[in-house]
Design an enzyme around this catalytic site. Sequence first.
Site, PDB file in Angstrom:
ATOM      1  N   GLY A 121      14.407 -26.218  -3.019  1.00 29.74           N
ATOM      2  CA  GLY A 121      13.296 -25.745  -2.202  1.00 29.74           C
ATOM      3  C   GLY A 121      11.989 -26.159  -2.835  1.00 29.74           C
ATOM      4  O   GLY A 121      11.946 -26.622  -3.992  1.00 29.74           O
ATOM      5  N   SER A 122      10.910 -25.993  -2.105  1.00 34.04           N
ATOM      6  CA  SER A 122       9.613 -26.489  -2.580  1.00 34.04           C
ATOM      7  C   SER A 122       9.155 -25.814  -3.856  1.00 34.04           C
ATOM      8  O   SER A 122       8.542 -26.454  -4.718  1.00 34.04           O
ATOM      9  CB  SER A 122       8.556 -26.301  -1.487  1.00 34.04           C
ATOM     10  N   GLU A 142      10.777 -24.980  -6.337  1.00 29.67           N
ATOM     11  CA  GLU A 142      11.581 -25.371  -7.502  1.00 29.67           C
ATOM     12  C   GLU A 142      11.342 -26.819  -7.926  1.00 29.67           C
ATOM     13  O   GLU A 142      11.787 -27.225  -9.000  1.00 29.67           O
ATOM     14  CB  GLU A 142      13.081 -25.207  -7.215  1.00 29.67           C
ATOM     15  N   GLU A 176      23.074 -21.181  -0.179  1.00 27.65           N
ATOM     16  CA  GLU A 176      22.939 -20.503  -1.471  1.00 27.65           C
ATOM     17  C   GLU A 176      24.148 -19.653  -1.847  1.00 27.65           C
ATOM     18  O   GLU A 176      24.474 -19.524  -3.030  1.00 27.65           O
ATOM     19  CB  GLU A 176      21.669 -19.652  -1.478  1.00 27.65           C
ATOM     20  N   HIS A 194      16.032 -20.662  -4.199  1.00 26.06           N
ATOM     21  CA  HIS A 194      14.721 -20.863  -3.598  1.00 26.06           C
ATOM     22  C   HIS A 194      14.073 -19.522  -3.241  1.00 26.06           C
ATOM     23  O   HIS A 194      14.374 -18.941  -2.192  1.00 26.06           O
ATOM     24  CB  HIS A 194      14.863 -21.734  -2.359  1.00 26.06           C
ATOM     25  N   HIS A 248      39.759   2.755  -2.568  1.00 26.04           N
ATOM     26  CA  HIS A 248      39.239   2.186  -1.328  1.00 26.04           C
ATOM     27  C   HIS A 248      39.103   3.238  -0.232  1.00 26.04           C
ATOM     28  O   HIS A 248      38.371   3.044   0.735  1.00 26.04           O
ATOM     29  CB  HIS A 248      40.159   1.066  -0.845  1.00 26.04           C
ATOM     30  N   GLY A 254      35.272  -7.383  -2.885  1.00 22.94           N
ATOM     31  CA  GLY A 254      35.671  -7.161  -1.513  1.00 22.94           C
ATOM     32  C   GLY A 254      34.814  -7.913  -0.511  1.00 22.94           C
ATOM     33  O   GLY A 254      35.094  -7.898   0.680  1.00 22.94           O
TER      34      GLY A 254
END
Length: 540
Positions: A40-41, A43, A62, A85, A292, A411
């Site tokens: 991205g810009s 980075e 991502e 980003h 769970h 999960g």
Amino acid sequence: MTQATATSGASAGSSEFTVRDAVYALMREFGTNKIFGNPGSTELPMFRHFPDDFEYVLGLQEATVVGMADGYAQATGNASFVNLHAAAGVGNAMGNLYSAFKNQTPMVVIAGQQSRSILPFDPYLGSSQATELPKPYVKYSIQPARAADVPLAVARAYYTAMQAPRGPVLVSVPVDDWDRPAQPLAVRAVSTRVAPDPDALRVIADALNAAQRPAFVVGASVDRDDAWPQMLRLTESHSAAVYVAPFAARCSFPEDHPLFRGFLPASRERIVAQLAAHDFILVIGAPAFIYHTEGQGPFIPPSARLYQLTEDPDTASWAPVGTAAVGSIRLALCGLQEQASPAARKPPPALAAVAPVPATRPMSAAYVLQTIAQVRAPDDIIVEEAPSSRIAMHSHLPIVRPQTFYTMASGGLGYGMPAAVGVAMGRPDKRVICVVGDGSALYSPQALWSAARQNLDITFIVINNAGYAAMKRFAGVFGFPADEPIQGIKLPGLDFMALAHAHGCPAVQVASPDDLAGVIRQGLDTRGPMLIEAIVESGV
């Protein structure tokens, strides 16, 4: 690290040592030269004059990026580095960042941020609360107060990620920091394995020696701490029955061993029933216990006492019963072995043999898993994300070697396919089999592109039962009548062959049990990735 060594990575055409140079020098010293990312810009300046000895591993989304980094870190045992980003990229990655946290995967996330000078004006692509966004599913997050502090923040992040219990961390770096001057930073030796309290181990050893019918419940930390030999030695010394903890994300005991007794469910009452024959329960490298569904009654059989070995003080703090020793699992097992003088006891009753699965048309998911077990080599690596097939996998695809099984402890879906890519990158000497459900395969299918680009030896086996079959099974837990339709669980019309080909990955569909073994062998023997779509009976 000396000044001369550190400055050798300075930007071409510049005599000034920058934040970027300092971070790359640290990464070299940490033994990692891969950065998993989707650019991205905010980075871009991080990758100016990108070093020749580094590799940028591109993921197309991502969540896929973080899943690949998770698998790679687990396979190598070293923290992976991820670049995301700003706020949008971190947000896209959060599902697999949550899984990395639950997996206790060491990972350093460097997130982009807008320039410091415009942050007060809520700029486009700015992250207004960058350090808060990933919480609570990172161990540490920081946006350094000054550009010069970025290398120190990255170093602290790495040490924190690697300290047990391991996990992801995040450093937010404004875009204009990378070209700022910085000082070289020496790498320090930081111990990551801490011994448990000897007095606590003595209490556990005495109780274990006196027990008549001991049970061990093993979790992922045994495999994470490279403690298989110690686990086997202690088990055999005490003739203890071994169970796998609920939702264990790695295999910590050979499932073909005479003392192996199966898998515990994530249900309080059923755990108590399964452990009812034991007077001593030692939970090793796992919580006691993960549930769970809501339960009632005691947490352990009334006639038993529970003890726990864990790397995680937080896990020890919320255990409802028992005595815990906190520290390295390997060191704890060694300490108990040194004090082993067990009472005379008979070995536990043998586990009932599992009947072979017949070949039917359409095939069952269990038949597919049984065939994988027959075709694969024992040291092939299994990466799994097929929730509706997990119970069948326990019966028909035993894991018998250390470091050969990975799944998500969270999960959350979208982990398996990119994790297989990361594992294959971290273990290029092994064949990787990714067993994934048709629903799960749609969360991070971009991993197929990365597997093809890297030409990795991965066989993706999609078990296509035309829906979210795990939801159908789980509806019964909530009292749904068997004939009541469940909304949103059917997945008709999916074309996994086209999906694979669109990402540059060869694919084949198999519906006949007569062809299945040959197709899987073809996938395992073919250099590079292949997707196999196995059509099985509908689960919905």
